[in-house]
Design a protein around this motif. Structure first.
Motif, short mmCIF file in Angstrom:
data_model
loop_
_atom_site.label_atom_id
_atom_site.label_comp_id
_atom_site.label_asym_id
_atom_site.label_seq_id
_atom_site.Cartn_x
_atom_site.Cartn_y
_atom_site.Cartn_z
N PHE A 41 12.21 -8.59 4.22
CA PHE A 41 11.02 -8.12 4.84
C PHE A 41 9.80 -8.98 4.29
N LEU A 42 10.07 -9.72 3.00
CA LEU A 42 8.97 -10.52 2.50
C LEU A 42 9.46 -11.84 3.10
N ASP A 43 10.60 -12.16 3.28
CA ASP A 43 10.87 -13.57 4.19
C ASP A 43 10.18 -13.57 5.46
N ALA A 44 10.35 -12.49 6.38
CA ALA A 44 9.70 -12.39 7.58
C ALA A 44 8.33 -12.38 7.89
N GLY A 45 7.62 -12.07 6.52
CA GLY A 45 6.36 -12.19 6.80
C GLY A 45 5.55 -11.50 7.76
N GLN A 46 6.06 -10.35 8.21
CA GLN A 46 5.38 -9.35 9.07
C GLN A 46 5.04 -7.98 8.52
N CYS A 47 3.65 -7.52 9.11
CA CYS A 47 3.38 -6.13 8.70
C CYS A 47 4.47 -5.06 8.92
N LEU A 48 4.77 -4.34 8.11
CA LEU A 48 5.68 -3.27 8.20
C LEU A 48 5.14 -1.95 7.53
N LYS A 49 5.21 -0.86 8.28
CA LYS A 49 4.96 0.54 7.86
C LYS A 49 6.01 1.30 7.76
N PHE A 50 6.57 2.11 6.94
CA PHE A 50 7.96 2.72 6.85
C PHE A 50 7.87 3.88 5.67
N ASN A 51 8.59 4.62 5.63
CA ASN A 51 8.78 5.76 4.70
C ASN A 51 9.77 5.46 3.62
N LEU A 52 9.90 5.99 2.23
CA LEU A 52 10.94 5.85 1.48
C LEU A 52 11.41 7.11 1.26
N VAL B 296 0.78 -1.27 0.04
CA VAL B 296 0.09 -0.05 0.04
C VAL B 296 0.73 1.28 0.21
N VAL B 297 0.73 2.16 -0.80
CA VAL B 297 1.20 3.34 -1.02
C VAL B 297 0.48 4.54 -0.81
N VAL B 298 0.46 5.32 0.11
CA VAL B 298 -0.59 6.42 0.44
C VAL B 298 -0.07 7.77 -0.34
N ARG B 299 -0.92 8.27 -1.18
CA ARG B 299 -0.35 9.33 -1.90
C ARG B 299 -1.30 10.82 -0.88
N GLU B 300 -2.28 10.55 -0.56
CA GLU B 300 -3.34 11.66 0.29
C GLU B 300 -4.02 10.85 1.21
N GLY B 301 -4.16 11.86 2.30
CA GLY B 301 -4.95 11.61 3.27
C GLY B 301 -4.58 10.46 4.17
N LYS B 302 -5.49 9.68 4.96
CA LYS B 302 -5.32 8.66 5.77
C LYS B 302 -6.23 7.45 5.58
N VAL B 303 -5.72 6.27 5.67
CA VAL B 303 -6.49 4.97 5.63
C VAL B 303 -6.21 4.11 6.85
N ALA C 12 -2.21 4.78 8.14
CA ALA C 12 -1.17 4.92 7.05
C ALA C 12 -1.79 6.14 6.40
N GLU C 13 -0.78 7.15 6.42
CA GLU C 13 -0.99 8.44 5.70
C GLU C 13 -0.03 8.73 4.61
N LYS C 14 -0.40 10.08 4.01
CA LYS C 14 0.44 10.60 2.90
C LYS C 14 1.91 10.18 3.05
N GLU C 15 2.30 9.48 2.09
CA GLU C 15 3.96 9.09 2.09
C GLU C 15 4.23 7.76 2.70
N ASP C 16 3.52 7.34 3.19
CA ASP C 16 3.41 5.91 4.09
C ASP C 16 3.61 4.85 2.83
N VAL C 17 4.49 3.77 3.26
CA VAL C 17 4.35 2.58 2.56
C VAL C 17 3.92 1.81 3.57
N LEU C 18 3.07 0.67 3.03
CA LEU C 18 2.64 -0.36 4.12
C LEU C 18 2.62 -1.77 3.39
N PHE C 19 3.37 -2.57 4.21
CA PHE C 19 3.41 -3.79 3.46
C PHE C 19 2.56 -5.01 4.39
#
Length: 269
Positions: A92-103, A29-36, A47-54
């Motif tokens: 991060f794929l092999d760990a299979g855990q939810c992650l939220k971070f910035n790029l 999930v790549v958020v462009r505007e607002g919050k989800v 997750a909000e603007k500019e957040d990436v969520l796996f």
């Protein structure tokens, strides 16, 4: 082996929500505007603007607009073939855990998502190969970002303060001294900190924001080039031409003649 399933672009959908389910696929999930708002394995994640969520396969997930306010985001659904004991080699794929971070290069990621969405919807030759390549690039970007030395909370807070200011004031004259006062640090420290966190200087980020908006205005408004330059804070039109070409590789006039905003990813490399 990565198998791409679908790519979606949620563009301010009223009453958006997804029911609780156990995922049979991975989601970026790549958020462009607002919050989800999501609930993932019983935990609330905003997750909000500019957040990436796996969100990994087999997670229990539900979601909806945050406080009823629509948002804008890209979502990419994909699966992984059985990798045996070796895994994918992507931690991060092999760990299979939810992650939220910035790029650091979030604007570039936005444009790769745009290109991926357009390629998936089209019927051009080699579409599958191109789409897989874009997804692999995005995953590689995320993996590289996670390998960086962990930033202290104070550094992240200072950098976010500067970035928020730039997002609101990029059409105005920007001086490093002014940014330094926001976090009560020296000008040299401020510039170095922002580059450490986001990969480029505050001034470069300001120009990127201006040129990105210029691309939209050139194709989607009736403003002429001089008016756009002044609107974005370039009171010397020739300087605007130089900045636009520096970041896009094209003059504003050539960009209009090209008439295609589908791939301006070179702005943010």
């Amino acid at each position: 082996m990565i198998q791409l399933m679908s790519v979606n672009f949620d563009d301010y959908i009223p009453n958006w929500r997804t029911q609780l389910e156990t995922l049979a696929y991975n989601v970026l999930v790549v958020v462009r505007e607002g919050k989800v708002r999501y609930e993932i394995n019983g935990e609330e994640i905003i997750a909000e603007k500019e957040d990436v969520l796996f969100i990994p396969q087999a997670a229990q997930r539900s979601g909806g607009n945050w406080n009823g306010v629509p948002h804008q985001k890209h979502t990419i659904l994909f699966t992984l073939d059985d990798q045996g004991t070796t895994g994918t080699g992507i931690p991060f794929l092999d760990a299979g855990q939810c992650l939220k971070f910035n790029l650091s290069h979030i604007q570039y990621a936005y444009h790769r998502c745009e290109r991926l969405y357009e390629e998936m919807r089209g019927g051009k030759s080699y579409r599958n190969m191109i789409c897989l390549g874009i997804l692999q690039e995005l995953i590689g970007m995320l993996a590289r970002e996670l390998e960086k030395t962990e930033l202290t909370p104070s550094k992240r807070k200072y950098a976010d303060t500067i970035k928020s200011y730039l997002l609101e004031h990029y059409r105005e004259p920007i001086e490093i001294d002014r940014l330094a006062k926001l976090i009560q640090r020296s000008s040299n420290y401020t510039a170095a900190l922002f580059k450490e966190v986001y990969g480029h200087s505050p001034i470069r980020y300001m120009h990127q924001l201006r040129v990105h908006e210029a691309c939209s205005l050139l194709l989607q408004s009736d403003m002429n080039i001089t008016h756009i330059a002044h609107y974005l804070g370039y009171y010397d039109t020739s300087y605007f031409y130089r900045m636009f070409k520096k970041y896009t590789g094209l003059s504003p006039t050539d960009y209009v003649h090209q008439g295609d905003q589908s791939d301006v990813s070179m702005l943010f490399t």
